[in-house]
Structures are given as structure tokens and as C-alpha cells.
Write a protein that holds these residues in place. Sequence first.
Motif, PDB file in Angstrom:
ATOM      1  N   LEU A 174      66.254  63.530  35.611  1.00 46.13           N
ATOM      2  CA  LEU A 174      65.770  62.688  34.524  1.00 46.13           C
ATOM      3  C   LEU A 174      64.879  61.579  35.074  1.00 46.13           C
ATOM      4  N   ASP A 175      63.669  61.498  34.545  1.00 44.47           N
ATOM      5  CA  ASP A 175      62.739  60.444  34.954  1.00 44.47           C
ATOM      6  C   ASP A 175      62.212  59.742  33.716  1.00 44.47           C
ATOM      7  N   LEU A 176      62.145  58.425  33.802  1.00 45.77           N
ATOM      8  CA  LEU A 176      61.620  57.618  32.698  1.00 45.77           C
ATOM      9  C   LEU A 176      60.381  56.881  33.182  1.00 45.77           C
ATOM     10  N   ASP A 177      59.336  56.946  32.420  1.00 44.33           N
ATOM     11  CA  ASP A 177      58.104  56.219  32.720  1.00 44.33           C
ATOM     12  C   ASP A 177      58.002  55.070  31.724  1.00 44.33           C
ATOM     13  N   GLN A 178      58.302  53.895  32.212  1.00 44.92           N
ATOM     14  CA  GLN A 178      58.350  52.744  31.306  1.00 44.92           C
ATOM     15  C   GLN A 178      56.976  52.438  30.717  1.00 44.92           C
ATOM     16  N   ALA A 179      55.922  52.646  31.490  1.00 48.75           N
ATOM     17  CA  ALA A 179      54.583  52.297  31.012  1.00 48.75           C
ATOM     18  C   ALA A 179      54.177  53.158  29.817  1.00 48.75           C
ATOM     19  N   SER A 180      54.416  54.455  29.932  1.00 44.54           N
ATOM     20  CA  SER A 180      54.013  55.360  28.842  1.00 44.54           C
ATOM     21  C   SER A 180      55.165  55.667  27.897  1.00 44.54           C
ATOM     22  N   ARG A 181      56.344  55.111  28.216  1.00 41.82           N
ATOM     23  CA  ARG A 181      57.555  55.355  27.425  1.00 41.82           C
ATOM     24  C   ARG A 181      57.777  56.864  27.272  1.00 41.82           C
ATOM     25  N   ARG A 182      57.741  57.519  28.423  1.00 44.44           N
ATOM     26  CA  ARG A 182      57.830  58.973  28.462  1.00 44.44           C
ATOM     27  C   ARG A 182      59.074  59.363  29.251  1.00 44.44           C
TER      28      ARG A 182
END
Length: 242
Positions: free
Chosen positions: A148-156
Motif C-alpha cells: 500500500l502506497d499513498l501519495d499525499q500530493a496527488s491524494r492517490r
Amino acid sequence: MRLLLVEDDEHVAAALMAVLGKHGFEVRHARSGNEALDALVPDGRPQFRVVLLDLGLPDRDGFEVCDQIRRRCGIPVIMVTARAEIRDRIHGLNIGADDYIVKPYDMGELLARIHAVARRDAGARPAPVAPQPRREDPPALLSRAFGLDLDQASRRATVHGEDVALTRKEYELLALLAQSPGVVFRREQIISEVWRSSWDGTARSLEVHVASLRRKLGLPGLIETVRGIGYKLAVPSQPADE
């Protein structure tokens, strides 16, 4: 055990060092107060466990030497002296000596006192702090354990590299829990931070979003319910240190 013997009488010192050596002690002999204080300067060798201190020294009074030792370090000091007056004993103990023995003494008693003060000193020292294992940060931990990976910038959000379509509230809920895997977030806290609302009327919405997250992520065991309190993300095992 390493000892510092402070004794200006060569004959007394030689006889004492011979006996102490037979009992396994490593003895450094100082013939004066100044030499004794110089010997306490760290030199990379193991610290002295006990100082045997005669009071009748040629350059300094033994009481003064004891006081200087106490100001510099906590090595136990046994005063070994011919001064038998009770006031000398009291003064010696008051300025920091750990024990006081009067010449002539029984060698067995001196050995017993050396071991006794060394034991007390070892017991008083704090236990060494065990090195703490290296910890992964939460994003790395969740990526390694669940993919599981979360990209805070793109909210992805992605699971094993595949995009997971989340609503804004679902992403915010997951991102909040992912800040501290293993830590329980109370329902009231989640609603306050994600919905910017109070508890009343929002409980059902939280449960629906959690159920939706579990279904979309497809990661059984990732989001745990803590009955009566709230939710948390499971804590995967930490990798062993290299």
C-alpha cells in the motif's frame, strides 16, 4: 578487577601488591597524592574499580586526595591507614570514603571489603541501555507489508502498484490511520479530523466508509476494529537489522 593502590611505603605496597596479584587483582601503584590523581585520567584502559588510599602521603593529605577523587569520579575509595581515631574514621566517611580500615588489618578482611564496595558500586550504576532496533517509517512499513502506497500530493492510493479509486473522505480516513500504524484512533477523533464534525449523526457514515475502504483495498486484516473505541491499521513485523 583493576585497583589503584595509593601508598608511599614501598615495602608495604610491594607486599600488598603481591597478595592482591595472587587474588587476581590488577594493581596500579601510586606513591603520592598527585600521582594518584594523575592515574585517574582516562587512558583507554578499564576504569579502576576501587581505590585503596593511605592517608599519610608525602605531598598531600589523604583526606584531600579523597575529596579530589570524589569531585572527579565515583570510583569507590577504601581508606587504609594507621589513623585509628574515631574522629578520623568519621571525617573520612563524611568526605566520601566508602569504607575505612585501620592498619594492621587482616588480609582476608581487606579482600572482603574490596569486593563489597565493588559490588555496591556495580549495583548503583545504571544498566547499559540496549540498542534499539531500527524502525521503518509508516509509509515504508505499509508499502513493504501490504503493498500500500499513498501519495499525499496527488491524494492517490495504490496497492501493489495498481490505482485504487477512493473518494475524498475515504482517502483522508486512510491517510489518517496510516500516520501511525498500530495506534488506535478513537471514533470521535476520526470524525473530528476527517469530517470536521462532532460525533452526533456521523457514526454510521464512518462505518460505511471503513467498510468501503476494506472492500476497495482488498487487504484483509489491514484495518482493524477496536471494539468500543475505534480503528487502527495493523502493525506488520519489523525487518531484522542487517
